[in-house]
Design a protein around this motif. Structure first.
Motif, PDB file in Angstrom:
ATOM      1  N   TYR A  73       0.859  -1.190   0.000  1.00 27.15           N
ATOM      2  CA  TYR A  73       0.000   0.000   0.000  1.00 27.15           C
ATOM      3  C   TYR A  73       0.890   1.233   0.000  1.00 27.15           C
ATOM      4  CZ  TYR A  73      -3.984   3.007   1.126  1.00 27.15           C
ATOM      5  OH  TYR A  73      -4.955   3.975   1.086  1.00 27.15           O
ATOM      6  N   LYS A  74       1.127   1.776  -1.167  1.00 25.63           N
ATOM      7  CA  LYS A  74       2.110   2.842  -1.341  1.00 25.63           C
ATOM      8  C   LYS A  74       1.722   4.141  -0.632  1.00 25.63           C
ATOM      9  CE  LYS A  74       4.511   0.174  -4.014  1.00 25.63           C
ATOM     10  NZ  LYS A  74       5.753  -0.440  -3.518  1.00 25.63           N
ATOM     11  N   LYS A  75       0.425   4.339  -0.337  1.00 31.01           N
ATOM     12  CA  LYS A  75       0.012   5.580   0.320  1.00 31.01           C
ATOM     13  C   LYS A  75       0.409   5.621   1.788  1.00 31.01           C
ATOM     14  CE  LYS A  75      -3.902   6.557  -2.754  1.00 31.01           C
ATOM     15  NZ  LYS A  75      -5.364   6.807  -2.836  1.00 31.01           N
ATOM     16  N   GLY A  76       0.770   4.468   2.337  1.00 33.37           N
ATOM     17  CA  GLY A  76       1.238   4.431   3.704  1.00 33.37           C
ATOM     18  C   GLY A  76       0.143   4.216   4.741  1.00 33.37           C
ATOM     19  N   GLU A 116      -2.001   3.327  13.974  1.00 33.11           N
ATOM     20  CA  GLU A 116      -3.281   2.767  14.420  1.00 33.11           C
ATOM     21  C   GLU A 116      -3.875   1.835  13.369  1.00 33.11           C
ATOM     22  OE1 GLU A 116      -7.570   4.242  16.264  1.00 33.11           O
ATOM     23  OE2 GLU A 116      -6.128   5.719  15.518  1.00 33.11           O
ATOM     24  N   VAL A 117      -3.907   2.308  12.125  1.00 35.62           N
ATOM     25  CA  VAL A 117      -4.500   1.489  11.059  1.00 35.62           C
ATOM     26  C   VAL A 117      -3.664   0.246  10.800  1.00 35.62           C
ATOM     27  CG1 VAL A 117      -5.083   1.426   8.603  1.00 35.62           C
ATOM     28  CG2 VAL A 117      -5.663   3.443   9.974  1.00 35.62           C
ATOM     29  N   LEU A 118      -2.348   0.402  10.769  1.00 39.24           N
ATOM     30  CA  LEU A 118      -1.489  -0.756  10.540  1.00 39.24           C
ATOM     31  C   LEU A 118      -1.655  -1.775  11.653  1.00 39.24           C
ATOM     32  CD1 LEU A 118       0.711  -2.067   8.798  1.00 39.24           C
ATOM     33  CD2 LEU A 118       2.391  -0.979  10.284  1.00 39.24           C
ATOM     34  N   GLY A 119      -1.751  -1.304  12.899  1.00 43.23           N
ATOM     35  CA  GLY A 119      -1.954  -2.219  14.011  1.00 43.23           C
ATOM     36  C   GLY A 119      -3.217  -3.047  13.841  1.00 43.23           C
ATOM     37  N   ALA A 122       2.637  -1.425  16.713  1.00 48.54           N
ATOM     38  CA  ALA A 122       2.826  -1.080  15.307  1.00 48.54           C
ATOM     39  C   ALA A 122       3.775   0.103  15.159  1.00 48.54           C
ATOM     40  CB  ALA A 122       1.483  -0.776  14.650  1.00 48.54           C
ATOM     41  N   ARG A 123       3.601   1.110  16.015  1.00 51.83           N
ATOM     42  CA  ARG A 123       4.470   2.287  15.944  1.00 51.83           C
ATOM     43  C   ARG A 123       5.927   1.907  16.226  1.00 51.83           C
ATOM     44  NH1 ARG A 123       2.282   5.313  19.528  1.00 51.83           N
ATOM     45  NH2 ARG A 123       0.940   6.524  18.144  1.00 51.83           N
ATOM     46  N   ARG A 124       6.144   0.987  17.150  1.00 53.65           N
ATOM     47  CA  ARG A 124       7.517   0.580  17.462  1.00 53.65           C
ATOM     48  C   ARG A 124       8.211  -0.001  16.232  1.00 53.65           C
ATOM     49  NH1 ARG A 124       6.531  -2.427  21.510  1.00 53.65           N
ATOM     50  NH2 ARG A 124       6.619  -4.518  20.607  1.00 53.65           N
ATOM     51  N   TYR A 125       7.496  -0.821  15.476  1.00 56.38           N
ATOM     52  CA  TYR A 125       8.082  -1.405  14.263  1.00 56.38           C
ATOM     53  C   TYR A 125       8.266  -0.346  13.175  1.00 56.38           C
ATOM     54  CZ  TYR A 125       7.699  -6.116  16.082  1.00 56.38           C
ATOM     55  OH  TYR A 125       7.870  -7.252  16.831  1.00 56.38           O
ATOM     56  N   LEU A 126       7.300   0.535  13.055  1.00 54.81           N
ATOM     57  CA  LEU A 126       7.395   1.592  12.044  1.00 54.81           C
ATOM     58  C   LEU A 126       8.558   2.537  12.342  1.00 54.81           C
ATOM     59  CD1 LEU A 126       3.581   2.305  11.700  1.00 54.81           C
ATOM     60  CD2 LEU A 126       5.043   1.329   9.921  1.00 54.81           C
ATOM     61  N   GLU A 127       8.704   2.905  13.596  1.00 52.80           N
ATOM     62  CA  GLU A 127       9.804   3.800  13.958  1.00 52.80           C
ATOM     63  C   GLU A 127      11.154   3.106  13.790  1.00 52.80           C
ATOM     64  OE1 GLU A 127       9.795   6.899  14.465  1.00 52.80           O
ATOM     65  OE2 GLU A 127       7.661   7.309  14.716  1.00 52.80           O
ATOM     66  N   VAL A 158      -9.856  15.475  10.435  1.00 54.03           N
ATOM     67  CA  VAL A 158     -10.303  16.172  11.642  1.00 54.03           C
ATOM     68  C   VAL A 158      -9.288  17.206  12.098  1.00 54.03           C
ATOM     69  CG1 VAL A 158     -11.736  14.237  12.406  1.00 54.03           C
ATOM     70  CG2 VAL A 158      -9.331  14.338  13.082  1.00 54.03           C
ATOM     71  N   GLY A 159      -8.283  17.441  11.297  1.00 53.33           N
ATOM     72  CA  GLY A 159      -7.291  18.444  11.634  1.00 53.33           C
ATOM     73  C   GLY A 159      -6.270  18.002  12.653  1.00 53.33           C
ATOM     74  N   ARG A 160      -6.349  16.740  13.114  1.00 55.39           N
ATOM     75  CA  ARG A 160      -5.393  16.238  14.102  1.00 55.39           C
ATOM     76  C   ARG A 160      -4.175  15.681  13.380  1.00 55.39           C
ATOM     77  NH1 ARG A 160      -5.260  11.071  16.213  1.00 55.39           N
ATOM     78  NH2 ARG A 160      -7.324  10.684  15.348  1.00 55.39           N
ATOM     79  N   PRO A 161      -2.964  16.113  13.716  1.00 59.80           N
ATOM     80  CA  PRO A 161      -1.774  15.636  13.013  1.00 59.80           C
ATOM     81  C   PRO A 161      -1.536  14.152  13.268  1.00 59.80           C
ATOM     82  CG  PRO A 161      -1.150  16.944  14.915  1.00 59.80           C
ATOM     83  CD  PRO A 161      -2.643  17.102  14.762  1.00 59.80           C
ATOM     84  N   GLU A 162      -1.208  13.429  12.209  1.00 59.62           N
ATOM     85  CA  GLU A 162      -0.901  12.011  12.307  1.00 59.62           C
ATOM     86  C   GLU A 162       0.351  11.730  11.488  1.00 59.62           C
ATOM     87  OE1 GLU A 162      -5.015   9.585  12.641  1.00 59.62           O
ATOM     88  OE2 GLU A 162      -4.654  10.530  10.704  1.00 59.62           O
ATOM     89  N   ARG A 163       1.112  10.744  11.919  1.00 64.08           N
ATOM     90  CA  ARG A 163       2.285  10.316  11.165  1.00 64.08           C
ATOM     91  C   ARG A 163       1.897   9.221  10.199  1.00 64.08           C
ATOM     92  NH1 ARG A 163       7.302  11.852  13.302  1.00 64.08           N
ATOM     93  NH2 ARG A 163       8.363   9.896  12.796  1.00 64.08           N
ATOM     94  N   ILE A 164       2.173   9.457   8.922  1.00 64.09           N
ATOM     95  CA  ILE A 164       1.903   8.473   7.872  1.00 64.09           C
ATOM     96  C   ILE A 164       3.219   7.826   7.479  1.00 64.09           C
ATOM     97  CG2 ILE A 164       0.950   8.062   5.581  1.00 64.09           C
ATOM     98  CD1 ILE A 164      -1.116   9.032   7.561  1.00 64.09           C
ATOM     99  N   TYR A 165       3.297   6.519   7.647  1.00 58.27           N
ATOM    100  CA  TYR A 165       4.529   5.790   7.374  1.00 58.27           C
ATOM    101  C   TYR A 165       4.458   5.139   5.998  1.00 58.27           C
ATOM    102  CZ  TYR A 165       5.305   6.322  12.395  1.00 58.27           C
ATOM    103  OH  TYR A 165       5.471   6.835  13.657  1.00 58.27           O
ATOM    104  N   LYS A 166       5.518   5.304   5.224  1.00 58.62           N
ATOM    105  CA  LYS A 166       5.602   4.720   3.889  1.00 58.62           C
ATOM    106  C   LYS A 166       6.918   3.972   3.762  1.00 58.62           C
ATOM    107  CE  LYS A 166       2.957   8.507   1.784  1.00 58.62           C
ATOM    108  NZ  LYS A 166       2.964   9.551   0.754  1.00 58.62           N
ATOM    109  N   TYR A 167       6.888   2.878   3.008  1.00 62.22           N
ATOM    110  CA  TYR A 167       8.096   2.096   2.838  1.00 62.22           C
ATOM    111  C   TYR A 167       9.034   2.777   1.844  1.00 62.22           C
ATOM    112  CZ  TYR A 167      11.139  -1.952   2.747  1.00 62.22           C
ATOM    113  OH  TYR A 167      12.223  -2.774   2.875  1.00 62.22           O
TER     114      TYR A 167
END
Length: 230
Positions: A176-179, A183-186, A196-201, A218-227
């Motif tokens: 999934y190239k969009k990343g 939360e979603v990956l978990g 999930a965040r531990r593996y992504l980081e 919703v205007g809340r900042p989120e980190r989007i992880y991409k390979y």
């Protein structure tokens, strides 16, 4: 393409049906039977003699690793793919040492599953060629032995990073190239957001993934992880 018969040993009938559907989506493969316990499995495998067995590890009445050893002792021509939720490195090592063809962690990703079946087809095709050839050459030997089943050594990974879970995270990111957010990956791989965040980081620290800030809907900042490293 040669037709290969697959037998499924899984105590959860819902998962067994998912695996059956996955098998039958791959050309050249069909399911010849499903067993939910040890007695059923031993009786039907002895009768059907399938080419390939999909085997779980956790059962109320047996251990899948013990059942793998039984198949190895009784039916040397039957290959086994473990399809399991077990992610302990020692479990993987035991499965590899007992000759498992592959080891797939639940929840199963279809593309990963399909790749394994196609690898199985190529491997068996090479073995069948041995019966037709009077002599072998190095190219044929290499094509048979090219499957990488080396034991995964955990020493190169930091504490808290399991190699099997890491492989699953990488597989999801590459598909999934969009990343993903953590939360979603978990949710997709069956872990908590924190895990999930531990593996992504970890992937970000190894420059194998990037993390971008997105404000979402919703205007809340989120980190989007991409390979990839961008």
């Amino acid at each position: 393409m040669h037709s290969w018969e697959v037998f499924i040993v899984e105590d959860d009938i819902r998962i067994a049906e998912i695996n059956r559907k996955f098998v039958e989506k791959v050309p050249g493969f069909s399911v010849c039977g499903i067993a939910l316990n040890e007695d059923e499995a031993k009786e039907q495998i002895a009768i059907l003699k399938p080419d390939l067995v999909l085997l779980d590890i956790f059962f109320p009445d047996m251990n899948g690793l013990d059942f793998l050893r039984w198949i190895r002792s009784e039916f040397r021509g039957i290959e086994v793919i473990m399809v399991t939720a077990a992610t302990e490195v020692d479990t993987l090592k035991h499965a590899l040492s007992d000759g498992v063809f592959d080891y797939i962690v639940k929840p199963v990703i279809f593309q990963r599953f399909k790749d394994t079946l196609l690898n199985f087809h190529e491997y068996k095709k090479s073995i069948l060629q041995l019966s037709a050839d009077k002599e072998i050459n190095q190219n044929l030997i290499d094509s048979i032995l090219k499957r990488e089943k080396a034991e995964i050594e955990p020493s190169y990974l930091p504490k808290g990073i399991d190699p099997i879970t890491l492989e699953k995270v990488i597989s999801m990111l590459t598909q999934y190239k969009k990343g993903y957010t953590a939360e979603v990956l978990g949710e997709r791989i069956g872990t908590s957001r924190t895990t999930a965040r531990r593996y992504l980081e970890y992937l970000v620290s190894e420059q194998k993934a990037t993390a971008d800030i997105s404000y979402g809907g919703v205007g809340r900042p989120e980190r989007i992880y991409k390979y990839g490293n961008g």
